[in-house]
Design an enzyme around this catalytic site. Structure first.
Site, PDB file in Angstrom:
ATOM      1  CG  ASP A  41      -0.824  -0.467   2.375  1.00 12.69           C
ATOM      2  OD1 ASP A  41       1.074   0.213   2.981  1.00 12.69           O
ATOM      3  OD2 ASP A  41      -0.946   0.189   3.527  1.00 12.69           O
ATOM      4  CB  SER A  42       4.309   1.580   0.092  1.00 13.83           C
ATOM      5  OG  SER A  42       4.977   0.314  -0.670  1.00 13.83           O
ATOM      6  CG  ASP A  83       0.655  -4.029   1.966  1.00 13.41           C
ATOM      7  OD1 ASP A  83       0.448  -4.196   3.574  1.00 13.41           O
ATOM      8  OD2 ASP A  83       1.444  -3.026   2.532  1.00 13.41           O
ATOM      9  CE  LYS A 105       3.695  -5.977   3.742  1.00 13.29           C
ATOM     10  NZ  LYS A 105       2.426  -4.682   4.513  1.00 13.29           N
ATOM     11  CD  GLU A 158       0.309  -1.298   7.988  1.00 11.83           C
ATOM     12  OE1 GLU A 158      -0.137  -0.814   8.977  1.00 11.83           O
ATOM     13  OE2 GLU A 158       0.871  -1.110   6.451  1.00 11.83           O
ATOM     14  CD  GLU A 176       8.078  -0.796   7.991  1.00 10.77           C
ATOM     15  OE1 GLU A 176       6.246  -1.168   7.193  1.00 10.77           O
ATOM     16  OE2 GLU A 176       7.806   0.582   7.327  1.00 10.77           O
TER      17      GLU A 176
HETATM   18  O1  KIV Z   1       3.434  -1.191   1.884  1.00  9.69           O
HETATM   19  C1  KIV Z   1       4.891  -1.316   1.768  1.00  9.69           C
HETATM   20  O2  KIV Z   1       5.942  -0.529   1.008  1.00  9.69           O
HETATM   21  C2  KIV Z   1       5.432  -2.386   3.397  1.00  9.69           C
HETATM   22  C3  KIV Z   1       6.166  -2.232   2.493  1.00  9.69           C
HETATM   23  C4  KIV Z   1       7.017  -1.375   3.769  1.00  9.69           C
HETATM   24  C5  KIV Z   1       6.730  -3.518   3.750  1.00  9.69           C
HETATM   25  O3  KIV Z   1       3.877  -2.090   3.687  1.00  9.69           O
END
Ligand code: KIV
Length: 299
Positions: A80-81, A119, A149, A151, A217
């Protein structure tokens, strides 16, 4: 874990050569076979058992996915980055599930071998396990990713359990969780001192609930060592020292595309920003000078 008795044979259904006999004989026990047609979660688990490491990079589009896949990167993360690194937002919070699906579809189009993980974006799983399942099903059905993934700590163990029971592999993300940046008071190292035990407890609860991997992280190296020792599943680190089974970096950081201050945990392996800027300048100069297109580019 897939239940098929010959998972790599199934992987190869559309590929011409059958897996070598050694891989067929010990599909779960030999780490990550170079010949695996597709990296599976069980390969990552075998890597941990065998003391092997694996590499993970973010990817958000077809070409980077292809390049990283061909370079042998085992896991691609549609992070989600993308919110910050592609869409230009200040944080990861604004990205939507629909946008994540578009990026996921692009990455899965380019990745032939890597395990592709996407994510669950902020707002797509917090309300209930049912909401998490519905969002994950969209990521897998429309984005074609292989795992999600999520969080959050032990509080989300019931959600991880519900997802895995629904056949959705989950990578748990603990430590600094960017979606909770405002709750955590900014980008700060997590799990220092007495908070280390809580992080170990989170990892154990999530792994017990079925997470196939735990990503950490920005945690102190000593805390990461304790987490890695406490869980049987592989761990992945970003700013978590060198004890984890895998490492992940955001590709624009790793390749030097992004400007600005880099986090301490980033290593830049290229200066793509300079390469692209030089190419753009040379093109602009040629166009202004009338030397491009030349006769060789003209019909
Ligand atoms: O979204 C992302 O890029 C991440 C990484 C920083 C692990 O979750």
């Amino acid at each position: 874990m897939p239940s098929t008795s010959t998972p790599d044979a199934a992987d190869s259904a559309n590929a011409a050569p059958a897996p070598p006999a050694a891989e067929m004989a010990a599909p779960y026990g030999s780490g990550i076979p170079a010949t695996a047609a597709r990296i599976r979660t069980h390969h990552l688990q075998a890597a941990k058992r065998n003391g092997q490491k694996f590499a993970m990079l973010t990817a958000y589009d077809q070409y980077t996915a292809q390049i990283f896949d061909e370079a042998g990167i085992e896991v691609l993360l549609v992070g989600d980055s993308a919110s910050n690194n592609v869409l230009g937002n200040e944080t990861s919070l604004p990205i939507t599930l629909d946008e994540m699906i578009i990026f996921s579809r692009a990455v899965t189009a380019g990745a032939k071998r890597a395990l592709v993980v996407a994510d669950l974006p902020f707002g797509s799983y917090e309300q209930s396990p049912e909401q998490a399942i519905a969002s994950s099903v969209r990521l897998m059905k429309e984005g074609l990713v292989h795992a999600v993934k999520m969080e959050g700590g032990a509080y989300y163990a019931p959600t991880v359990r519900a997802l895995t029971q629904a056949g959705i592999p989950v990578m748990a993300h603990i430590g600094f969780t960017p979606q909770s940046e405002h709750m955590l008071g900014g980008y700060r190292v997590q799990g220092r001192g007495e908070a280390a035990q809580a992080m170990v407890d989170d990892a154990v609860a999530l792994a017990d609930a079925g997470a196939f991997c735990v990503l950490m992280e920005m945690v102190p190296a000593a805390t990461a060592v304790a987490v890695e020792a406490a869980v049987s599943v592989p761990t992945v680190g970003i700013g978590a020292g060198n004890s984890t089974t895998g490492q992940v970096l955001v590709w624009q950081d790793m390749a030097g595309l992004r400007t600005g201050k880099m986090a301490k945990f980033v290593k830049q392996y290229a200066q793509l920003r300079t390469v692209l800027a030089d190419a753009a300048k040379a093109y602009g100069d040629d166009v202004r000078a009338g030397t491009f297109p030349g006769p060789e580019h003209t019909f």
